[in-house]
Design an enzyme around this catalytic site. Structure first.
Site, PDB file in Angstrom:
ATOM      1  N   SER A  71      37.919  42.057  40.164  1.00  0.00           N
ATOM      2  CA  SER A  71      39.238  42.579  40.530  1.00  0.00           C
ATOM      3  C   SER A  71      40.332  42.025  39.629  1.00  0.00           C
ATOM      4  O   SER A  71      40.175  40.991  38.979  1.00  0.00           O
ATOM      5  CB  SER A  71      39.566  42.213  41.974  1.00  0.00           C
TER       6      SER A  71
HETATM    7  N1  SAH Z   1      34.824  39.006  43.953  1.00  0.00           N
HETATM    8  C1  SAH Z   1      34.116  39.644  42.873  1.00  0.00           C
HETATM    9  C2  SAH Z   1      34.374  41.140  42.852  1.00  0.00           C
HETATM   10  C3  SAH Z   1      33.106  41.871  42.703  1.00  0.00           C
HETATM   11  S1  SAH Z   1      33.162  43.615  42.935  1.00  0.00           S
HETATM   12  C4  SAH Z   1      34.377  38.956  41.552  1.00  0.00           C
HETATM   13  O1  SAH Z   1      35.177  38.012  41.506  1.00  0.00           O
HETATM   14  O2  SAH Z   1      33.737  39.339  40.565  1.00  0.00           O
HETATM   15  C5  SAH Z   1      32.510  43.798  44.550  1.00  0.00           C
HETATM   16  C6  SAH Z   1      31.092  43.326  44.760  1.00  0.00           C
HETATM   17  O3  SAH Z   1      30.758  43.653  46.122  1.00  0.00           O
HETATM   18  C7  SAH Z   1      30.026  44.006  43.898  1.00  0.00           C
HETATM   19  O4  SAH Z   1      29.333  43.029  43.180  1.00  0.00           O
HETATM   20  C8  SAH Z   1      29.127  44.700  44.911  1.00  0.00           C
HETATM   21  O5  SAH Z   1      27.758  44.703  44.560  1.00  0.00           O
HETATM   22  C9  SAH Z   1      29.364  43.882  46.161  1.00  0.00           C
HETATM   23  N2  SAH Z   1      29.041  44.530  47.435  1.00  0.00           N
HETATM   24  C10 SAH Z   1      29.260  45.820  47.821  1.00  0.00           C
HETATM   25  N3  SAH Z   1      28.771  46.025  49.071  1.00  0.00           N
HETATM   26  C11 SAH Z   1      28.252  44.823  49.483  1.00  0.00           C
HETATM   27  C12 SAH Z   1      27.601  44.384  50.673  1.00  0.00           C
HETATM   28  N4  SAH Z   1      27.363  45.210  51.692  1.00  0.00           N
HETATM   29  N5  SAH Z   1      27.206  43.101  50.754  1.00  0.00           N
HETATM   30  C13 SAH Z   1      27.413  42.223  49.718  1.00  0.00           C
HETATM   31  N6  SAH Z   1      28.004  42.582  48.561  1.00  0.00           N
HETATM   32  C14 SAH Z   1      28.419  43.866  48.440  1.00  0.00           C
END
Ligand code: SAH
Length: 224
Positions: A71
């Site tokens: 993000s």
């Molecule tokens: N906080 C992260 C943002 C990653 S984007 C950073 O600093 O990089 C969001 C992430 O949520 C993705 O990696 C995706 O695979 C994960 N995600 C989506 N649905 C999910 C779920 N049900 N349980 C765990 N992770 C999930």
């Protein structure tokens, strides 16, 4: 020039860029001192593809593989600030969506204990590898479907979702401590998402506040 010297110079340039990013966040309205300090401390460039290092401290989301993105710094800072409000430090925090591990590292500076769940095995493994050199003792990474939360470690004082669902999964609401806060992007339609801040007032009462419009990757069920 010896490559080690080049790398040290690059680190200095990136350190300066990160401090500048934190100053811009302050100008853009992030007031929480500890949040700004954490954003100025965690090397975002260490969590992304080295080819993207030059963009690490711009206010933009960046690809992290598997069609996911890290993000924007301003959105991360805003969400964590909303979760913390006037507290200097949070207690137990759960993050859904570890992704590259950057936000988890920021949270580890602002909470007593952080648990971060990721549903994509390759991202979970690479976040673990990226976080290892930092030796963060109060952060646990879990490979699982975050929609179920982490009942064995509940209740949580803070829950933060890094992916947008159609609503807030019930298990997460159940696992919020009374007085605890949850922040999540929620899809209103195919193209509109809003940030929702939820405070648990009592065992049955939750107070919802709608914040900005945002854009996040989707919250998906199951692991892969
Ligand atoms: N906080 C992260 C943002 C990653 S984007 C950073 O600093 O990089 C969001 C992430 O949520 C993705 O990696 C995706 O695979 C994960 N995600 C989506 N649905 C999910 C779920 N049900 N349980 C765990 N992770 C999930």
């Amino acid at each position: 020039m010896e490559s080690r010297v080049v790398l040290m110079k690059q680190d200095k340039v990136l350190d300066a860029a990160r401090r500048l990013m934190a100053q811009k966040l302050a100008i853009a309205g992030i007031e929480h001192h500890e949040v700004l300090q954490a954003m100025a401390t965690v090397p975002r460039h260490a969590f992304i593809d080295p080819g993207l290092s030059a963009q690490a401290y711009e206010d933009s989301s960046l690809p992290i593989g598997m069609e996911q993105t890290i993000s924007k710094p301003s959105v991360i800072a805003k969400m964590i600030q909303a979760l913390m409000q006037s507290q200097k430090k949070m207690g137990r925090v759960l993050e859904i969506g570890t992704g590259c591990g950057y936000q988890a590292a920021v949270l580890s500076l602002l909470a007593k204990d952080v648990y971060s769940i990721e549903r994509i095995r390759s991202l979970h493994d690479s976040a673990r590898a990226k976080l290892r050199p930092f030796r963060i003792a109060n952060l646990r990474l879990i490979y699982a479907d975050g929609i179920r939360g982490l009942p064995q470690e509940a209740p949580f004082d803070g829950i933060i979702l890094a992916a947008a669902g159609l609503g807030i999964p019930d298990p997460l609401l159940d696992q919020l401590a009374i007085g605890g806060k949850l922040i999540a992007p929620v899809a209103k339609s195919d193209s509109v998402q809003q940030l929702l801040l939820i405070e648990r007032l009592s065992s049955q009462r939750y107070q919802r506040t709608t914040l900005d419009e945002v854009f996040f990757v989707p919250l998906q069920s199951g692991t892969m």
